[in-house]
Design an enzyme around this catalytic site. Sequence first.
Site, mmCIF file in Angstrom:
data_model
loop_
_atom_site.group_PDB
_atom_site.id
_atom_site.type_symbol
_atom_site.label_atom_id
_atom_site.label_comp_id
_atom_site.label_asym_id
_atom_site.label_seq_id
_atom_site.Cartn_x
_atom_site.Cartn_y
_atom_site.Cartn_z
ATOM 1 N N GLU A 136 -0.194 -5.164 5.079
ATOM 2 C CA GLU A 136 0.191 -6.447 5.696
ATOM 3 C C GLU A 136 -0.329 -7.613 4.863
ATOM 4 O OE1 GLU A 136 -3.177 -7.136 6.023
ATOM 5 O OE2 GLU A 136 -2.659 -8.357 7.772
ATOM 6 N N TRP A 137 -0.597 -7.282 3.574
ATOM 7 C CA TRP A 137 -0.862 -8.288 2.534
ATOM 8 C C TRP A 137 -2.146 -9.101 2.777
ATOM 9 C CZ3 TRP A 137 4.236 -9.726 4.959
ATOM 10 C CH2 TRP A 137 5.201 -8.758 4.667
ATOM 11 N N ASP A 196 2.197 -9.315 -3.047
ATOM 12 C CA ASP A 196 2.562 -8.312 -4.054
ATOM 13 C C ASP A 196 2.108 -8.721 -5.453
ATOM 14 O OD1 ASP A 196 3.849 -7.192 -1.933
ATOM 15 O OD2 ASP A 196 5.821 -7.112 -2.877
ATOM 16 N N ASP A 227 4.404 -1.107 5.977
ATOM 17 C CA ASP A 227 4.580 -2.495 5.558
ATOM 18 C C ASP A 227 4.637 -3.446 6.764
ATOM 19 O OD1 ASP A 227 4.989 -4.494 3.679
ATOM 20 O OD2 ASP A 227 6.650 -3.491 2.692
HETATM 21 C C1 GLA Z 1 6.584 -5.391 0.408
HETATM 22 C C2 GLA Z 1 5.389 -4.583 -0.117
HETATM 23 C C3 GLA Z 1 5.751 -3.988 -1.454
HETATM 24 C C4 GLA Z 1 6.969 -3.096 -1.321
HETATM 25 C C5 GLA Z 1 8.123 -3.869 -0.717
HETATM 26 C C6 GLA Z 1 9.287 -2.959 -0.322
HETATM 27 O O1 GLA Z 1 6.832 -6.502 -0.369
HETATM 28 O O2 GLA Z 1 4.266 -5.405 -0.213
HETATM 29 O O3 GLA Z 1 4.641 -3.263 -1.999
HETATM 30 O O4 GLA Z 1 6.636 -1.994 -0.512
HETATM 31 O O5 GLA Z 1 7.738 -4.567 0.458
HETATM 32 O O6 GLA Z 1 10.347 -3.652 0.238
#
Ligand code: GLA
Length: 406
Positions: free
Chosen positions: A186-187, A208, A153
């Site tokens: 890392e989104w 997310d 993450d």
């Molecule tokens: C981030 C990730 C999620 C999850 C949370 C855990 O938001 O994108 O998929 O793993 O952290 O804290």
Amino acid sequence: MKYLKIAFIALLISTASYTHSFAQKFEELGQTPPMGWNSWNTFQTKIDEPLLKEMVDAYIASGMRDAGYTYFVLDDGWMAMDRDNNGNLVADPKKFPNGMKEFADYVHSKGLKFGIYNCAGTKTCAGYPGTHGYEYQDARLYASWGVDYLKFDWCNTDSINARDAYTTMSKAIRAAGRPMIFSLCEWGNHQPWLWAKNVGQLWRTTSDIHAGFDKDLSNGSWSSYSVMHILDLQNPIRQYAGPGHWNDPDMLEVGNGMTYSEDKAHFSLWCMLAAPLIAGNDLRKMSEQTKAILTNKEVIAVDQDSLGVQGFKYYSFDGLEIYVKPLKDNSLAICFLNRSSRQQNIYFDWKEHTLVDAIAKLDIDFGKTNYSLRDLWTKKNIGTTQHAFKQIIGAHDAVMLKLSKQ
Ligand code: GLA
């Protein structure tokens, strides 16, 4: 002396190139999008060994493993708040009284692979110890536990360079010697599709997900995205996905509160996108409908097709969209999506259409080539492309067809 110097420089160069070739990800992993289950979407950090063992058992009993799901991944919340005196991470002794190796052995004993989570920053998103500065040590620990998959993450990273941090962890996994899928999370902030092909097997592309069809959910300083929002962000980056390196539009929310049609549409589209299929529901309490969606082998086969082409949006009008995914053996998957909130009529006269896709080198004229049609949700053969396809499609629903060349 001069010769000695040259020999020394030559040695340095060869060591450098050795280090470089050594520092590659495990190429053979993830040739089709990884499939599994992850604890986050339902349980967040409220995980422990008894609960997770029930989940492993339900994974098997529900038919998920038989349908192709392989990985069992613990997300954030498995650790104790501090490293031990040697700097090693420790599984929370209250949650995992028998330690993580014992749990990993349990997962493996059921014919599944075991995955775990950490973060490139100093702390995970939920505040547990992060890996920054401990990459090689953590990778060795995971290898000793039998970890097969690492989700990594991006919280608490301050001024850390994303590409460097993920490359270091990839090298650390390689050096630890145990093949592990490396899942970058890392989104999409640093466009990993441009640089992570040799770093990991999948990379998150967005914020997310949450179990909402077309409305984002505000969490204060950031928002979780709806299924439709995430879908819309995948089309421009489809050329970067392929066997061993996948765009990851985040884990599944099937069975987590959307309607049956919405769940079906979500799953259909993730399969059209060749997305990793990581379920995130409570496997012990699956309804028959949820189970039927998650274990539909014909729909899963579209996701897992060996060509590994991410599907594309072909048509969009008034809330009705058509997605196309080229498959092996000159077949195709076509998904009609009704994202509007009213019932609509599909009328699609194949012979009026051509399909051209430079990425998959596709050039189809339905006026010239005939395909048989199979509805992958009703599991019925429904004629050929010689006749127009007519069907009513409900709000927030999807119809998914497989076309096979006659
Ligand atoms: C981030 C990730 C999620 C999850 C949370 C855990 O938001 O994108 O998929 O793993 O952290 O804290």
